[in-house]
Design a protein around this motif. Structure first.
Motif, short mmCIF file in Angstrom:
data_model
loop_
_atom_site.label_atom_id
_atom_site.label_comp_id
_atom_site.label_asym_id
_atom_site.label_seq_id
_atom_site.Cartn_x
_atom_site.Cartn_y
_atom_site.Cartn_z
N ASP A 41 0.76 -1.39 0.13
CA ASP A 41 -0.40 -0.11 -0.27
C ASP A 41 0.96 1.01 0.19
OD1 ASP A 41 -2.42 -1.33 0.16
OD2 ASP A 41 -2.81 -1.72 1.70
N GLU A 42 1.72 1.31 1.36
CA GLU A 42 2.56 1.95 0.33
C GLU A 42 3.62 2.62 -0.48
OE1 GLU A 42 4.31 2.36 5.78
OE2 GLU A 42 5.48 1.26 4.27
N ILE A 43 4.37 1.51 -1.40
CA ILE A 43 4.30 1.50 -2.42
C ILE A 43 3.17 2.33 -3.37
CG2 ILE A 43 5.22 0.17 -4.68
CD1 ILE A 43 7.09 -0.12 -2.67
N ASN A 44 2.58 1.26 -2.95
CA ASN A 44 1.00 2.43 -4.63
C ASN A 44 1.03 3.76 -4.00
OD1 ASN A 44 -0.58 2.22 -6.45
ND2 ASN A 44 -2.14 1.44 -4.55
N LEU A 72 -7.87 -5.84 -12.15
CA LEU A 72 -8.33 -5.01 -11.32
C LEU A 72 -10.03 -4.36 -11.64
CD1 LEU A 72 -5.16 -3.52 -10.05
CD2 LEU A 72 -6.30 -4.98 -8.77
N ARG A 73 -10.80 -4.28 -10.81
CA ARG A 73 -11.66 -3.77 -10.62
C ARG A 73 -11.01 -2.19 -9.70
NH1 ARG A 73 -16.40 -1.79 -7.50
NH2 ARG A 73 -16.17 -4.10 -6.26
N PHE A 74 -11.31 -0.61 -9.92
CA PHE A 74 -11.12 0.36 -9.42
C PHE A 74 -11.73 1.38 -9.58
CE2 PHE A 74 -8.69 4.12 -9.27
CZ PHE A 74 -7.20 4.29 -8.85
N GLN A 75 -12.27 2.19 -8.28
CA GLN A 75 -12.89 2.45 -8.39
C GLN A 75 -11.99 4.25 -7.74
OE1 GLN A 75 -16.82 2.37 -6.40
NE2 GLN A 75 -17.70 3.96 -6.82
N ARG A 76 -12.64 4.96 -8.55
CA ARG A 76 -12.24 6.65 -7.99
C ARG A 76 -13.25 6.89 -6.70
NH1 ARG A 76 -9.48 11.49 -11.09
NH2 ARG A 76 -8.55 12.05 -8.81
N ARG A 77 -12.91 7.41 -5.49
CA ARG A 77 -14.20 7.39 -4.67
C ARG A 77 -13.47 9.42 -3.95
NH1 ARG A 77 -14.88 4.03 0.10
NH2 ARG A 77 -12.74 4.75 0.26
N VAL A 78 -14.78 10.79 -3.42
CA VAL A 78 -14.54 11.29 -3.47
C VAL A 78 -15.04 11.91 -1.52
CG1 VAL A 78 -15.18 13.82 -3.64
CG2 VAL A 78 -15.04 12.44 -5.66
N ALA A 79 -14.13 12.49 -1.19
CA ALA A 79 -14.51 12.57 0.84
C ALA A 79 -15.50 13.73 0.31
CB ALA A 79 -12.90 12.82 1.20
N ALA A 80 -16.17 13.34 1.93
CA ALA A 80 -17.60 13.82 1.67
C ALA A 80 -16.87 15.85 1.94
CB ALA A 80 -17.52 14.23 3.39
N ASP A 81 -15.83 16.06 2.20
CA ASP A 81 -15.05 17.37 1.68
C ASP A 81 -15.05 18.35 0.37
OD1 ASP A 81 -12.94 16.22 1.25
OD2 ASP A 81 -11.89 17.47 2.78
N GLY A 82 -15.24 16.77 -0.48
CA GLY A 82 -14.50 17.46 -1.79
C GLY A 82 -13.31 16.99 -2.25
N ALA A 84 -10.35 13.78 -1.88
CA ALA A 84 -9.97 12.50 -2.87
C ALA A 84 -9.74 11.89 -1.77
CB ALA A 84 -8.93 12.44 -2.77
N ALA A 85 -10.79 10.60 -1.58
CA ALA A 85 -11.02 9.84 -0.92
C ALA A 85 -10.18 8.55 -1.28
CB ALA A 85 -12.19 9.41 0.08
N ALA A 86 -9.48 7.55 -0.29
CA ALA A 86 -9.23 6.36 -0.84
C ALA A 86 -9.91 5.46 -1.54
CB ALA A 86 -8.73 5.11 0.57
#
Length: 228
Positions: A41-44, A72-82, A84-86
């Motif tokens: 995860d740290e490498i990524n 892989l199935r990859f999905q970007r996410r947006v945090a509540a504050d707008g 980037a989320a993990a």
């Protein structure tokens, strides 16, 4: 002092993920050279920071694929504050080997420039973009089901539909379209542009070794680089 030398056969600035491969390899090399153990995860995460230097606002999928490999199935996410989320990514288990053929148009394109141009089009016509986005969401759902079911014909159809959406998004080009049509004509059940677009690469889904060989030979007549 640390001296870094990178080499290989990946064609940079073509959407094949060469930049992601480079920054992930660099993170691994520095981890060993500096005796600083890092988790995958740290490498990524380090790879993603490197991708920012190349592309500005990358999706994160390329460094994730370079780090973990596989499908892989990859999905970007947006945090509540707008912000980037993990991202969410799931390693897929394939029911059978999937044969593909990759070919290069020989044309390079800047990911940053292409993404920026599409963003301008989105801002100028939000309804146009929203319509394409809705079609993409449906296509991803159907494509993942076909992959999970091992239904390569259905997966190929989704790949073909995806190329049509890329054309509507204005990120394909005549050179890519020509290779896509040639691959389908040689027996591929699906073919589409891949990567940045407006040049770069295309891929073809070839269910059998015979079809893979036929598509490979046909694309070799047209493309400067072909892989299988």
């Amino acid at each position: 002092a640390i001296h870094l030398h990178f080499g290989g056969t990946l064609c940079a600035v073509s959407g094949i993920g060469a930049s992601a491969a480079q920054v992930v390899a660099q993170a691994r090399a520095l981890s060993k050279a500096l005796n600083r153990p890092m988790t995958e995860d740290e490498i990524n995460a380090a790879g993603y920071e490197g991708e920012k230097g190349y592309h500005g606002t990358p999706s994160g999928i390329d460094n994730t694929a370079a780090t973990f490999g596989g499908v892989l199935r990859f999905q970007r996410r947006v945090a509540a504050d707008g912000g980037a989320a993990a991202p969410v990514f799931v390693k897929k288990k394939l029911r059978q080997p999937i044969r593909i053929v990759y070919a290069s148009t020989g044309i390079t394109a800047s990911t940053t420039a292409v993404v920026g141009d599409v963003r301008l089009k989105k801002e100028a016509d939000p309804s146009w973009f929203d319509n394409l986005y809705t079609q993409y969401l449906d296509l991803v759902t159907r494509g993942e089901k076909a992959l999970d079911d091992g239904d390569l014909v259905a997966l190929g159809q989704c790949i073909n539909e995806n190329h049509t959406l890329c054309q509507k998004l204005t990120v394909s080009c005549p050179e890519s379209d020509k290779l896509v049509e040639a691959a389908r004509g040689a027996g591929a059940v699906g073919a589409k542009m891949s990567g940045t677009g407006r040049g770069g690469l295309m891929l073809a889904l070839t269910p059998t070794e015979e079809i893979q060989d036929a598509v490979y030979e046909e694309l070799k007549k047209l493309a400067p680089q072909v892989w299988k």
